[in-house]
Scaffold this motif. Structure first.
Motif, short mmCIF file in Angstrom:
data_model
loop_
_atom_site.label_atom_id
_atom_site.label_comp_id
_atom_site.label_asym_id
_atom_site.label_seq_id
_atom_site.Cartn_x
_atom_site.Cartn_y
_atom_site.Cartn_z
N SER A 116 0.83 -1.20 0.00
CA SER A 116 0.00 0.00 0.00
C SER A 116 0.86 1.25 0.00
O SER A 116 0.52 2.27 -0.62
CB SER A 116 -0.92 0.01 1.23
N THR A 119 1.91 1.94 -3.50
CA THR A 119 0.76 2.08 -4.39
C THR A 119 0.10 3.45 -4.23
O THR A 119 -0.53 3.94 -5.17
CB THR A 119 -0.27 0.96 -4.11
N GLN A 138 -3.71 -4.90 -1.76
CA GLN A 138 -3.51 -3.75 -0.88
C GLN A 138 -4.74 -3.49 -0.01
O GLN A 138 -5.86 -3.43 -0.51
CB GLN A 138 -3.17 -2.51 -1.70
N GLY A 186 1.40 2.83 5.39
CA GLY A 186 0.76 1.77 4.63
C GLY A 186 -0.45 1.16 5.32
O GLY A 186 -1.08 1.76 6.20
N SER A 187 -0.75 -0.08 4.94
CA SER A 187 -1.94 -0.74 5.46
C SER A 187 -1.80 -1.08 6.93
O SER A 187 -2.80 -1.19 7.65
CB SER A 187 -2.23 -2.01 4.65
N GLN A 242 1.83 -4.92 7.87
CA GLN A 242 1.44 -5.28 6.51
C GLN A 242 2.24 -6.47 5.99
O GLN A 242 2.28 -6.74 4.80
CB GLN A 242 1.59 -4.10 5.56
#
Length: 384
Positions: A116, A119, A138, A186-187, A242
């Motif tokens: 993520s 991305t 993601q 991120g995630s 993640q």
């Protein structure tokens, strides 16, 4: 454009998709069809590539007359000055995304990326260029922002639900206090923020909120995190990340300081995997038996008939091809089915769009491609 529900012409049935993955990260011996680099072997990346190819093969071998060409492009191109800084290579991912479009103007859509954190950058590029971009794995909540990512959609559920899952379990157990360790991007961060939001006014106190920079194994302030867990006497701990390696590193670091193990419960959204090469490095020869008091709550694809059939085919191909299809605990590795679903959904949506717009001659034409927003691909029947 006229609405005619016409049968797509042979030219309209030719679709070129780009598979945009960090190929420079993965060993060539596992996937000879892709431009894999020499650095390391990563089952996750290989799985995403193989799953996409499986979908393409099924479509091309069907009786629909549709032909999909798959272009593989390294999302780590140009190669970054520090190849190990893989999680924060967003700027390079933006450059690579622009290079992909400039090099292959014939693409009708893009499938890929894995993290993520990178991305978020490439997704902005593809959205700015009005190119459909399907994400196979993601989970960050940021991609639900369609003002920022109008051409991005994904095949897995977001992580925003994870906070409520942890909350329900802890409420059932009567827990009143828990510590939170979350990555800072991120995630993993999205999951951590979902925990903070869900626990607000819940009656369960977050005794301490700690953030780390991934990878956890090189985070310089891990000693501070351990001291904070000791200070608040954390009996219940949540880790949001993640990947599977960070929870393993943090848990075993805590275990060695008697902050994990008997009498304590650690909750994770990614399970430390004994199949990971780093698992025994972090936990030693008794790593598996020392993984005590760990509860994993991870959102996974539903066991629909489609998912079951995909798993059956995947395991069959793995057996035929000398175990070259990544399998973990008897199932396709990680979110590899998402890559398969991206291809099938993207092609089905494009064919539906063409059938209802007879004047289209090429899906890669910018004026046509810009009309392929996520709603075009929703509720598509994956009959091919």
């Amino acid at each position: 454009m006229s609405q005619s529900s016409a049968t797509p012409t042979p030219q309209q049935r030719n679709i070129t998709l780009a598979l945009y993955l960090p190929y420079a990260w993965t060993s060539s011996k596992f996937a000879p069809a892709g431009p894999w680099g020499p650095t390391s072997s990563q089952a996750f990346q290989i799985g995403l590539d193989s799953a996409a190819q499986l979908a393409v093969d099924e479509i091309n071998n069907s009786s629909t007359g549709i032909h999909v060409s798959l272009i593989r492009f390294n999302s780590w191109d140009p190669i970054r000055p520090n190849p190990k800084a893989k999680y924060f290579s967003g700027g390079y991912s933006m450059l690579a995304a622009q290079k992909l479009v400039a090099t292959h103007p014939e693409i009708a859509g893009v499938i890929g990326e894995t993290f993520s954190s990178t991305t978020t950058y490439s997704g902005e590029v593809f959205s700015a260029l009005k190119i459909p971009f399907c994400l196979p794995s993601q989970g960050s909540a940021i991609f639900s922002n369609k003002n920022k990512y109008p051409y991005v959609w994904r095949m897995v559920s977001g992580v925003a639900i994870q906070g409520s899952l942890f909350l329900k379990l802890l409420q059932t157990w009567g827990v009143t206090k828990v510590a939170l360790i979350t990555q800072d991007a991120g995630s993993g961060l999205s999951a951590g923020l979902s925990v903070i939001s869900a626990f607000e006014n819940s009656g369960i106190q977050l005794s301490v909120i700690l953030r780390y920079t991934l990878p956890a194994s090189t985070y310089k302030n891990m000693g501070f995190i351990m001291s904070e867990l000791k200070r608040v006497d954390a009996r219940y701990v949540i880790i949001t990340s993640q990947n599977q390696d960070d929870p393993a590193f943090i848990y075993f670091r805590a275990f060695n300081q008697s902050l994990a193990g008997p009498g304590r419960v650690w909750f994770m959204n990614f399970s430390p995997s004994p199949t990971s090469g780093k698992f025994s490095d972090y936990g030693g020869i008794n790593a598996t038996q020392n993984l005590e008091g760990v509860v994993v709550l991870q959102t996974t694809p539903s066991y629909s008939q489609t998912a079951i059939e995909f798993t059956r085919r995947w395991l069959q191909l793995n057996q035929i091809n000398n175990n070259s299809y990544p399998v973990v605990n008897g199932a396709p590795a990680a979110n590899t089915p998402g890559s398969y679903d991206c291809v099938k959904t993207m092609v089905a949506g494009m064919m539906n769009f063409v059938a209802n717009n007879a004047s289209i001659t090429s899906l890669s034409a910018p004026s046509i491609r810009s009309a392929l927003i996520p709603s075009v691909f929703s509720n598509t029947a994956q009959s091919h």
